[in-house]
Design a protein around this motif. Structure first.
Motif, PDB file in Angstrom:
ATOM      1  N   THR A 142      46.513   8.679  16.478  1.00  0.00           N
ATOM      2  CA  THR A 142      46.770   9.126  15.185  1.00  0.00           C
ATOM      3  C   THR A 142      45.451   8.417  14.423  1.00  0.00           C
ATOM      4  OG1 THR A 142      49.075   9.013  15.645  1.00  0.00           O
ATOM      5  CG2 THR A 142      48.365   8.647  13.261  1.00  0.00           C
ATOM      6  N   ALA A 143      45.207   7.089  14.736  1.00  0.00           N
ATOM      7  CA  ALA A 143      44.077   6.571  13.712  1.00  0.00           C
ATOM      8  C   ALA A 143      42.873   7.276  13.990  1.00  0.00           C
ATOM      9  CB  ALA A 143      44.003   5.035  14.275  1.00  0.00           C
ATOM     10  N   GLY A 166      40.573  -1.529  23.583  1.00  0.00           N
ATOM     11  CA  GLY A 166      39.427  -1.045  23.120  1.00  0.00           C
ATOM     12  C   GLY A 166      39.310   0.511  23.153  1.00  0.00           C
ATOM     13  N   SER A 167      40.788   0.840  23.223  1.00  0.00           N
ATOM     14  CA  SER A 167      41.104   2.463  23.304  1.00  0.00           C
ATOM     15  C   SER A 167      40.224   3.393  22.368  1.00  0.00           C
ATOM     16  CB  SER A 167      42.486   2.973  23.212  1.00  0.00           C
ATOM     17  OG  SER A 167      43.312   1.732  23.849  1.00  0.00           O
ATOM     18  N   MET A 168      40.166   2.818  21.157  1.00  0.00           N
ATOM     19  CA  MET A 168      39.509   3.673  20.085  1.00  0.00           C
ATOM     20  C   MET A 168      37.973   3.298  20.397  1.00  0.00           C
ATOM     21  SD  MET A 168      39.632   3.005  15.905  1.00  0.00           S
ATOM     22  CE  MET A 168      40.310   4.143  15.128  1.00  0.00           C
ATOM     23  N   SER A 169      37.543   2.459  20.681  1.00  0.00           N
ATOM     24  CA  SER A 169      36.352   2.447  21.256  1.00  0.00           C
ATOM     25  C   SER A 169      35.891   3.383  22.229  1.00  0.00           C
ATOM     26  CB  SER A 169      35.637   1.002  21.443  1.00  0.00           C
ATOM     27  OG  SER A 169      36.178  -0.069  20.516  1.00  0.00           O
ATOM     28  N   ALA A 170      36.628   3.522  22.948  1.00  0.00           N
ATOM     29  CA  ALA A 170      36.500   4.583  24.314  1.00  0.00           C
ATOM     30  C   ALA A 170      36.649   5.915  23.572  1.00  0.00           C
ATOM     31  CB  ALA A 170      37.456   4.233  25.333  1.00  0.00           C
ATOM     32  N   LEU A 171      37.230   6.137  22.697  1.00  0.00           N
ATOM     33  CA  LEU A 171      37.473   7.565  22.217  1.00  0.00           C
ATOM     34  C   LEU A 171      36.025   7.747  21.286  1.00  0.00           C
ATOM     35  CD1 LEU A 171      41.219   7.882  20.518  1.00  0.00           C
ATOM     36  CD2 LEU A 171      39.823   9.603  21.971  1.00  0.00           C
ATOM     37  N   PHE A 172      35.382   6.827  21.078  1.00  0.00           N
ATOM     38  CA  PHE A 172      34.224   6.876  20.359  1.00  0.00           C
ATOM     39  C   PHE A 172      32.936   7.150  21.338  1.00  0.00           C
ATOM     40  CE2 PHE A 172      36.029   5.591  16.421  1.00  0.00           C
ATOM     41  CZ  PHE A 172      35.566   6.371  15.418  1.00  0.00           C
ATOM     42  N   GLY A 173      33.442   6.994  22.578  1.00  0.00           N
ATOM     43  CA  GLY A 173      32.358   7.064  23.758  1.00  0.00           C
ATOM     44  C   GLY A 173      31.773   5.767  24.081  1.00  0.00           C
TER      45      GLY A 173
END
Ligand SMILES: Nc1ncnc2c1ncn2[C@@H]1O[C@H](COP(=O)(O)OP(=O)(O)OP(=O)(O)O)[C@@H](O)[C@H]1O
Ligand SMILES: [Mg+2]
Length: 418
Positions: A142-143, A166-173
């Motif tokens: 969602t974020a 760090g899931s969001m960082s992972a979404l940024f590759g």
């Protein structure tokens, strides 16, 4: 246990489990092995290529700019302002007018030129913390999707990853294991004796593959913040010094960062911890993803009770929010009781429940496993309808978020809203 069974088990179990205890060195080695595996898995998923932002055709650009395709084509031919791309690529090599393509930054330049202005000049950007102490409710997806959709509306966005996973960082590759701790939020939490301690965040901001979104990434190291914040508080109290652990992020954002961005979106771990209190204290608004499932709904009640008890119990002082919203997430109408639970949610959250439901959809689930969101995909392997339904839901959610923010954070009157 029967000793014959025990003997049998001893034969089957790895020697290390039977003959020795698990030391911290073993755990360190396990962590290192998993970090390497994660890096390999990522390499496999991305086939060694960095993440790429999508491109847009003229129809999609028209949608982003709130114009019909014909209106958009006229604007493109007229060239609204110098410097805006007409999308015709490689004319010399026979590039065709009909196949106009726009990079994300070209598309955002058009959106900025054609949309009504968003944040009124001089006002700070809005900070939204995405929280819920229950795990797996879709906070990170969602974020990230909210940040992407806002950037496609022409806004400049900063994402802050506050989760040691760090899931969001992972979404940024990014690979969370490879991010230096001095380039995360950790310096804000650290004790003054630490080399990396500072009270500003500017140094941790990095550009991403997505034009219009910057990121403060996370690594597992930020979990140390949970030890340092209470320690610093205790020491300050003992010395009679003024220190508010819950205010460290708020103060860092106040030091110029709020002016730099239209929106700041914070992804949090599934906890109500010292560090999470700093994200709540820095927020203008709270967004709580909430799947309509019995146990998630019940635990959301505890979230609000604990939040209010913590702020009273720790005497954190006054805090209010421009808006607070729960968004029904991962909604599956095929499941038993979904309708009933949604009704209960409506009954208890009332106006605080968003009108938009985010469906439980293969377009997110599958792409999630590949570290992507619905906005990352240009060509979806599944049905186009599944993807466009999911994207519509996120678009609508972000329209609601933007409406509430314009109205209640930036105080733009309803008559001036788009
Ligand atoms: N709308 C959706 N439809 C289907 N699957 C989804 C949807 N949103 C998220 N998911 C999947 O659910 C899982 C959890 O999502 P996500 O990581 O965003 O949750 P989270 O609340 O951030 O979890 P955590 O508490 O571990 O941080 C992921 O596998 C993700 O791909
Ligand atoms: Mg998460």
């Amino acid at each position: 246990m029967d000793s014959a069974i025990e003997d049998g088990l001893a034969d089957k179990l790895p020697v290390s489990l039977v003959s020795s205890r698990v030391t911290m060195e073993d755990i360190t080695a396990l962590g290192e092995r998993l970090e390497i595996q994660t890096a390999r898995l990522k390499e496999y998923l991305f086939s060694g290529t960095a993440k790429k932002a999508p491109e847009f055709n003229a129809t999609k650009l028209a949608e982003l700019c709130g114009r019909s395709r014909d209106q958009m084509l006229r604007l493109l031919d007229r060239g609204l302002e110098p410097g805006l791309s007409d999308g015709i690529k490689g004319k010399a090599d026979g590039g065709s007018e009909r196949n106009r393509r726009f990079t994300l930054s070209e598309a955002r330049a058009w959106v900025k030129a054609t949309r009504k202005p968003g944040r009124p000049p001089g006002l700070p950007g809005a900070t939204i913390t995405v929280a819920n102490f229950k795990g797996g409710v879709s906070k990170t997806v969602t974020a990230m999707s909210t940040a992407q959709a806002l950037s496609l509306k022409g806004y400049d966005v900063l994402c802050i990853d506050y989760d040691p996973q760090g899931s969001m960082s992972a979404l940024f590759g990014l690979t969370p294991g490879f991010i230096p701790e001095s380039e995360t939020v950790l310096p804000l939490m650290m004790h003054a004796t630490s080399e990396i301690a500072r009270d500003t965040l500017q140094e941790s901001i990095q550009a991403t593959y997505w034009d219009g979104i910057d990121l403060v990434p996370a690594s597992h190291a930020i979990a140390q913040g949970e030890f340092y914040l209470p320690l610093r508080q205790l020491e300050a109290n003992n010395r009679g010094e003024e220190f508010k652990f819950w205010d460290v992020l708020n103060k860092a954002l106040d030091a110029g960062i709020r002016e730099q961005y239209d929106y700041i979106i914070i992804d949090t771990p599934p906890a109500l911890s010292y560090m999470n209190m700093t994200t709540i204290w820095a927020a203008d608004a709270l967004l709580l993803p909430l799947p309509p499932e019995g146990i998630d709904f019940v635990s959301s009640a505890q979230f609000w009770t604990m939040l209010s008890e913590l702020s009273t119990g720790l005497a954190l002082g006054q805090k209010d929010f421009a808006w607070v919203a729960a968004v029904p997430s991962k909604v599956n109408h095929q499941r038993m009781y979904t309708k009933e639970i949604l009704k209960w949610m409506q009954g208890s959250y009332g106006d605080m429940l968003t009108q938009t439901e985010i469906p439980d959809t293969a377009a997110v689930g599958m792409e999630g496993a590949k570290y992507s969101t619905v906005y990352d995909v240009e060509r979806y392997a599944g049905s186009a309808k599944t993807l466009s339904r999911a994207r519509d839901a996120y678009d609508k959610l972000v329209d609601e978020i933007d409406f509430m923010t314009r109205r209640k954070v930036w105080q733009i009157p309803a008559t001036e809203q788009e």
